[in-house]
Design a protein around this motif. Structure first.
Motif, PDB file in Angstrom:
ATOM      1  N   PHE A 112     100.080 122.039  59.776  1.00 46.28           N
ATOM      2  CA  PHE A 112      99.029 121.881  60.499  1.00 46.28           C
ATOM      3  C   PHE A 112      99.585 121.018  61.872  1.00 46.28           C
ATOM      4  O   PHE A 112      98.603 121.011  62.735  1.00 46.28           O
ATOM      5  N   SER A 113     100.667 121.615  62.498  1.00 44.64           N
ATOM      6  CA  SER A 113     101.552 120.799  63.381  1.00 44.64           C
ATOM      7  C   SER A 113     100.715 121.183  65.147  1.00 44.64           C
ATOM      8  O   SER A 113     100.071 120.877  65.871  1.00 44.64           O
ATOM      9  N   ARG A 114     101.112 122.459  64.735  1.00 49.95           N
ATOM     10  CA  ARG A 114     100.936 123.048  65.896  1.00 49.95           C
ATOM     11  C   ARG A 114      98.733 123.223  66.585  1.00 49.95           C
ATOM     12  O   ARG A 114      98.855 122.642  67.316  1.00 49.95           O
ATOM     13  N   LEU A 115      98.261 123.318  65.238  1.00 52.97           N
ATOM     14  CA  LEU A 115      97.258 123.828  65.063  1.00 52.97           C
ATOM     15  C   LEU A 115      96.540 121.359  66.141  1.00 52.97           C
ATOM     16  O   LEU A 115      95.748 121.927  66.876  1.00 52.97           O
ATOM     17  N   ALA A 116      97.543 121.001  65.535  1.00 58.40           N
ATOM     18  CA  ALA A 116      97.138 119.600  66.259  1.00 58.40           C
ATOM     19  C   ALA A 116      97.469 119.367  67.744  1.00 58.40           C
ATOM     20  O   ALA A 116      96.967 118.522  68.974  1.00 58.40           O
ATOM     21  N   ALA A 117      98.672 120.030  67.890  1.00 57.70           N
ATOM     22  CA  ALA A 117      98.693 119.887  69.566  1.00 57.70           C
ATOM     23  C   ALA A 117      97.782 120.966  69.948  1.00 57.70           C
ATOM     24  O   ALA A 117      97.916 120.078  71.167  1.00 57.70           O
ATOM     25  N   HIS A 118      97.466 121.805  70.049  1.00 54.78           N
ATOM     26  CA  HIS A 118      96.466 122.209  70.350  1.00 54.78           C
ATOM     27  C   HIS A 118      95.241 121.707  70.558  1.00 54.78           C
ATOM     28  O   HIS A 118      94.364 122.011  71.839  1.00 54.78           O
ATOM     29  N   SER A 119      94.729 121.124  69.049  1.00 57.88           N
ATOM     30  CA  SER A 119      93.346 120.164  69.259  1.00 57.88           C
ATOM     31  C   SER A 119      93.673 119.431  70.429  1.00 57.88           C
ATOM     32  O   SER A 119      92.313 119.380  71.788  1.00 57.88           O
ATOM     33  N   ALA A 120      94.943 118.742  70.452  1.00 61.76           N
ATOM     34  CA  ALA A 120      95.140 117.610  71.296  1.00 61.76           C
ATOM     35  C   ALA A 120      95.512 117.846  73.066  1.00 61.76           C
ATOM     36  O   ALA A 120      94.504 117.914  74.052  1.00 61.76           O
ATOM     37  N   ALA A 121      95.418 119.460  73.282  1.00 58.32           N
ATOM     38  CA  ALA A 121      95.871 120.191  74.395  1.00 58.32           C
ATOM     39  C   ALA A 121      93.865 120.910  74.968  1.00 58.32           C
ATOM     40  O   ALA A 121      93.994 120.826  75.947  1.00 58.32           O
TER      41      ALA A 121
END
Length: 227
Positions: A112-121
């Motif tokens: 879920f790391s990229r998903l989390a980063a994308h959510s913050a972006a």
């Protein structure tokens, strides 16, 4: 043959039941978060990185800059963000001594790391990056073990006051997948291979850090700065 009153009542009851079920299904579909997948290894374009060099806290005039390469699903990054950063902000960033730059470095083993980063972006798109950033780290134990974190990040976005329709559009479009990949590739070029890793004056620092260690580092680099 004309329908009896009992037959008509049954007909209308069935009609109402079907309508209720239909509305319920529609409500479920509207409330259900869309399927989201943020791809890795996308081709980075110039528009992905134009004018963007990370998420920044602190004054442009601060004498020391630290760039953190981190992964939202990394436990050490979570501890650092929730336990150490508040003190670092108070001591160093809010006093103008330190500028902090955050870069995404999503590790392959964290689903879920990229998903989390994308959510913050996507939150950054609405001026809420740091609020979403903090909420994601604070909730790591909740979403890291979930079957699907999409709805959890969406709930955080609502809690942070984001326009959820805009947020959903950003997420489903994978708008910032290239930006995240560019950040990761920059980290690799610099020699980052774990998180958190700090880049200070061209030198990489890897391992666990606390606020006292960061304060000593800033003191050593800018001993004459106002404290």
């Amino acid at each position: 043959m004309a329908a009896t009153p009992v037959g008509m009542k049954r007909f209308y009851a069935i009609l109402v039941a079907v309508a209720v079920l239909g509305l319920g299904a529609l409500g479920y579909l509207l409330a259900k978060p869309a399927t989201v997948s943020i791809p890795a290894n996308v081709t980075v374009t110039a528009s992905d990185t134009a004018g963007f060099h990370g998420y920044v806290k602190g004054a442009a005039t601060a004498p020391v800059e630290i760039t953190e390469f981190a992964d939202f699903q990394c436990p050490f990054c979570q501890t650092f963000a929730t336990l150490q950063m508040p003190t670092i902000e108070q001591r160093l960033i809010d006093t103008g001594r330190l500028r902090w730059r955050y870069r995404d470095f999503p590790l392959q083993q964290h689903p879920f790391s990229r998903l989390a980063a994308h959510s913050a972006a996507c939150a950054d798109d609405q001026g809420k990056y740091w609020a979403q950033h903090q909420r994601i780290y604070e909730g790591q134990s909740e979403w890291a073990t979930a079957r699907d974190a999409v709805g959890i990040f969406r709930r955080y976005a609502k809690e942070n006051g984001l326009d959820v329709t805009r947020y959903d559009d950003c997420m489903t479009a994978g708008k910032f997948a290239g930006r995240i990949q560019a950040s990761y590739e920059e980290g690799v070029r610099l020699g980052v291979n774990s998180t958190p890793t700090l880049l200070v004056g061209g030198r990489l620092y890897q391992g666990r850090f606390d606020s006292d260690a960061i304060t000593r580092l800033v003191d050593s680099l800018a001993p004459h700065a106002t404290q």
